[in-house]
Write a protein that holds these residues in place. Structure first.
Motif, PDB file in Angstrom:
ATOM      1  N   TYR A 135      58.466 -51.552 -19.968  1.00  0.00           N
ATOM      2  CA  TYR A 135      57.857 -51.911 -21.254  1.00  0.00           C
ATOM      3  C   TYR A 135      56.865 -50.829 -21.711  1.00  0.00           C
ATOM      4  CZ  TYR A 135      59.406 -56.261 -19.059  1.00  0.00           C
ATOM      5  OH  TYR A 135      60.138 -57.214 -18.389  1.00  0.00           O
ATOM      6  N   ALA A 136      57.171 -49.580 -21.384  1.00  0.00           N
ATOM      7  CA  ALA A 136      56.247 -48.484 -21.655  1.00  0.00           C
ATOM      8  C   ALA A 136      56.451 -47.851 -23.020  1.00  0.00           C
ATOM      9  CB  ALA A 136      56.371 -47.416 -20.565  1.00  0.00           C
ATOM     10  N   LEU A 137      57.693 -47.546 -23.371  1.00  0.00           N
ATOM     11  CA  LEU A 137      57.963 -46.770 -24.582  1.00  0.00           C
ATOM     12  C   LEU A 137      57.413 -47.447 -25.828  1.00  0.00           C
ATOM     13  CD1 LEU A 137      61.618 -45.520 -23.959  1.00  0.00           C
ATOM     14  CD2 LEU A 137      59.447 -44.392 -23.401  1.00  0.00           C
ATOM     15  N   ARG A 138      57.595 -48.759 -25.920  1.00  0.00           N
ATOM     16  CA  ARG A 138      57.132 -49.502 -27.101  1.00  0.00           C
ATOM     17  C   ARG A 138      55.605 -49.475 -27.217  1.00  0.00           C
ATOM     18  NH1 ARG A 138      55.761 -54.414 -26.685  1.00  0.00           N
ATOM     19  NH2 ARG A 138      56.822 -54.480 -24.671  1.00  0.00           N
ATOM     20  N   ASN A 139      54.926 -49.307 -26.088  1.00  0.00           N
ATOM     21  CA  ASN A 139      53.464 -49.302 -26.096  1.00  0.00           C
ATOM     22  C   ASN A 139      52.866 -47.897 -26.155  1.00  0.00           C
ATOM     23  OD1 ASN A 139      53.032 -52.122 -26.001  1.00  0.00           O
ATOM     24  ND2 ASN A 139      53.500 -52.146 -23.815  1.00  0.00           N
ATOM     25  N   ALA A 140      53.707 -46.877 -26.218  1.00  0.00           N
ATOM     26  CA  ALA A 140      53.192 -45.513 -26.342  1.00  0.00           C
ATOM     27  C   ALA A 140      52.511 -45.339 -27.692  1.00  0.00           C
ATOM     28  CB  ALA A 140      54.332 -44.501 -26.205  1.00  0.00           C
ATOM     29  N   SER A 141      51.396 -44.655 -27.702  1.00  0.00           N
ATOM     30  CA  SER A 141      50.718 -44.416 -28.979  1.00  0.00           C
ATOM     31  C   SER A 141      51.556 -43.523 -29.887  1.00  0.00           C
ATOM     32  CB  SER A 141      49.337 -43.793 -28.737  1.00  0.00           C
ATOM     33  OG  SER A 141      49.448 -42.586 -28.008  1.00  0.00           O
ATOM     34  N   ALA A 207      58.919 -54.945 -34.011  1.00  0.00           N
ATOM     35  CA  ALA A 207      59.344 -54.874 -35.410  1.00  0.00           C
ATOM     36  C   ALA A 207      59.233 -53.464 -35.979  1.00  0.00           C
ATOM     37  CB  ALA A 207      58.530 -55.849 -36.258  1.00  0.00           C
ATOM     38  N   VAL A 208      58.386 -52.615 -35.375  1.00  0.00           N
ATOM     39  CA  VAL A 208      58.232 -51.239 -35.853  1.00  0.00           C
ATOM     40  C   VAL A 208      58.787 -50.229 -34.846  1.00  0.00           C
ATOM     41  CG1 VAL A 208      56.267 -51.789 -37.311  1.00  0.00           C
ATOM     42  CG2 VAL A 208      55.865 -51.116 -34.947  1.00  0.00           C
ATOM     43  N   PHE A 209      59.487 -50.721 -33.837  1.00  0.00           N
ATOM     44  CA  PHE A 209      60.089 -49.869 -32.816  1.00  0.00           C
ATOM     45  C   PHE A 209      61.496 -49.489 -33.278  1.00  0.00           C
ATOM     46  CE2 PHE A 209      61.863 -49.316 -28.400  1.00  0.00           C
ATOM     47  CZ  PHE A 209      60.986 -48.318 -27.996  1.00  0.00           C
ATOM     48  N   PRO A 210      62.024 -48.337 -32.868  1.00  0.00           N
ATOM     49  CA  PRO A 210      63.393 -47.982 -33.259  1.00  0.00           C
ATOM     50  C   PRO A 210      64.409 -49.019 -32.776  1.00  0.00           C
ATOM     51  CG  PRO A 210      62.259 -46.074 -32.337  1.00  0.00           C
ATOM     52  CD  PRO A 210      61.364 -47.257 -32.097  1.00  0.00           C
ATOM     53  N   THR A 211      65.478 -49.182 -33.532  1.00  0.00           N
ATOM     54  CA  THR A 211      66.577 -50.012 -33.049  1.00  0.00           C
ATOM     55  C   THR A 211      67.180 -49.343 -31.812  1.00  0.00           C
ATOM     56  OG1 THR A 211      68.271 -48.878 -34.359  1.00  0.00           O
ATOM     57  CG2 THR A 211      67.110 -50.745 -35.398  1.00  0.00           C
ATOM     58  N   HIS A 212      68.032 -50.076 -31.117  1.00  0.00           N
ATOM     59  CA  HIS A 212      68.618 -49.527 -29.889  1.00  0.00           C
ATOM     60  C   HIS A 212      69.362 -48.225 -30.168  1.00  0.00           C
ATOM     61  CE1 HIS A 212      70.352 -49.341 -25.943  1.00  0.00           C
ATOM     62  NE2 HIS A 212      71.590 -49.397 -26.429  1.00  0.00           N
ATOM     63  N   ASN A 213      70.199 -48.213 -31.205  1.00  0.00           N
ATOM     64  CA  ASN A 213      70.957 -46.998 -31.521  1.00  0.00           C
ATOM     65  C   ASN A 213      70.047 -45.857 -31.939  1.00  0.00           C
ATOM     66  OD1 ASN A 213      73.303 -48.332 -30.917  1.00  0.00           O
ATOM     67  ND2 ASN A 213      73.964 -48.621 -33.042  1.00  0.00           N
ATOM     68  N   GLU A 214      68.983 -46.175 -32.669  1.00  0.00           N
ATOM     69  CA  GLU A 214      68.019 -45.145 -33.073  1.00  0.00           C
ATOM     70  C   GLU A 214      67.303 -44.561 -31.858  1.00  0.00           C
ATOM     71  OE1 GLU A 214      66.885 -46.972 -37.512  1.00  0.00           O
ATOM     72  OE2 GLU A 214      65.625 -47.417 -35.754  1.00  0.00           O
ATOM     73  N   LEU A 215      66.998 -45.409 -30.895  1.00  0.00           N
ATOM     74  CA  LEU A 215      66.322 -44.931 -29.688  1.00  0.00           C
ATOM     75  C   LEU A 215      67.235 -44.021 -28.879  1.00  0.00           C
ATOM     76  CD1 LEU A 215      63.890 -44.934 -27.822  1.00  0.00           C
ATOM     77  CD2 LEU A 215      64.752 -47.050 -26.788  1.00  0.00           C
ATOM     78  N   LEU A 216      68.484 -44.394 -28.743  1.00  0.00           N
ATOM     79  CA  LEU A 216      69.431 -43.534 -28.029  1.00  0.00           C
ATOM     80  C   LEU A 216      69.585 -42.186 -28.736  1.00  0.00           C
ATOM     81  CD1 LEU A 216      72.281 -46.011 -26.985  1.00  0.00           C
ATOM     82  CD2 LEU A 216      70.201 -45.380 -25.743  1.00  0.00           C
ATOM     83  N   ALA A 217      69.649 -42.209 -30.070  1.00  0.00           N
ATOM     84  CA  ALA A 217      69.752 -40.962 -30.833  1.00  0.00           C
ATOM     85  C   ALA A 217      68.513 -40.098 -30.638  1.00  0.00           C
ATOM     86  CB  ALA A 217      69.951 -41.273 -32.316  1.00  0.00           C
ATOM     87  N   LYS A 218      67.358 -40.738 -30.566  1.00  0.00           N
ATOM     88  CA  LYS A 218      66.107 -40.002 -30.361  1.00  0.00           C
ATOM     89  C   LYS A 218      66.092 -39.332 -28.986  1.00  0.00           C
ATOM     90  CE  LYS A 218      62.327 -41.651 -32.131  1.00  0.00           C
ATOM     91  NZ  LYS A 218      61.865 -40.511 -32.990  1.00  0.00           N
ATOM     92  N   LEU A 219      66.619 -40.010 -27.984  1.00  0.00           N
ATOM     93  CA  LEU A 219      66.693 -39.417 -26.648  1.00  0.00           C
ATOM     94  C   LEU A 219      67.562 -38.165 -26.659  1.00  0.00           C
ATOM     95  CD1 LEU A 219      67.056 -42.636 -24.453  1.00  0.00           C
ATOM     96  CD2 LEU A 219      65.105 -41.065 -24.479  1.00  0.00           C
TER      97      LEU A 219
END
Length: 246
Positions: A135-141, A207-219
């Motif tokens: 549960y780290a990424l969502r809590n990153a500043s 609600a302000v975190f990337p969607t799953h597909n957006e997160l994979l694309a960001k990686l």
């Protein structure tokens, strides 16, 4: 009309310094019951999910491991238990969380360090075999900064693995998920702390975190490869694993 809580949180979630400051306050309040809260909010499944994450990491003899936002230390302890000849640096920004995790530690190969996961200056570049985060990424500043830091400290071919709430692609499902998390988190915030906002934060942050597909694309954009994900709890959470590309 939006609640006062939602108005406030939507402001500081978008401002890295304020997000870090407010989350330190929030986790200081929740720290004494954080371990219990993760169990109750997950209907007792949290530890099993973390065990799945650790069990699927590479077979290494003596890896250098970093567990970001270690919280109560669950993933750090599992890393130390699996890689008895390795070393684990357990990092969290909240001093009370670190204090409680260290008090429950029985492993000699864990070092607890207070640091912001977006600024891991205490960890050398290209020096780490495994990075984990519960549960780290969502809590990153700043999500981009923490991914940059993870990539910097990992060796080429090193593995990062995250357990995180997953935001669906469908807006309808996003709304359903939001109200489930808001209600369930709010209930346990009231029961454990007398304050629904403590865990209702889960819904707001997602609600302000990337969607799953957006997160994979960001990686991929950040230079990670061999990306895989596993759905948990009817898709509300994911275990995401990736490697630092050459």
């Amino acid at each position: 009309m939006k609640s006062l809580f939602k108005q406030k949180i939507q402001v500081w979630l978008g401002l890295p310094a304020l997000k870090r400051e407010n989350l330190e306050t929030l986790f200081t309040v929740s720290a004494p019951k954080y371990h219990l809260a993760t169990r109750t909010l997950s209907l007792g499944r949290d530890h099993a999910w973390k065990k799945i994450l650790i069990d699927n990491l590479p077979l290494l003899q003596a890896p250098s491991c970093v567990d970001i936002a270690c919280g109560s230390g669950d993933l750090s302890f599992l890393l130390a238990q699996r890689y008895t000849e390795g070393s684990v640096v357990a990092i969290d920004y909240n001093p009370l969380m670190l204090q409680l995790a260290e008090a429950n530690n029985s492993y000699a190969n864990i070092q607890f360090v207070r640091a912001d996961m977006c600024n891991l200056d205490n960890v050398a570049s290209d020096s780490v075999d495994l990075v984990t985060g519960g549960y780290a990424l969502r809590n990153a500043s700043d999500l981009n900064k923490v991914l940059d830091e993870i990539k910097r400290i990992l060796k080429v071919g090193g593995t990062a693995a995250f357990l995180e709430f997953s935001r669906p692609q469908s807006q309808v499902m996003q709304k359903i998920q939001y109200y489930i998390l808001k209600s369930w988190g709010g209930l346990w915030g009231l029961l454990l702390h007398g304050n629904y906002e403590i865990y209702a934060y889960l819904a707001e942050s997602l609600a302000v975190f990337p969607t799953h597909n957006e997160l994979l694309a960001k990686l991929v954009q950040q230079g990670f490869g061999e990306i895989s994900s596993r759905s948990l709890f009817c898709g509300m959470l994911k275990i995401i694993t990736c490697k630092k590309a050459a």
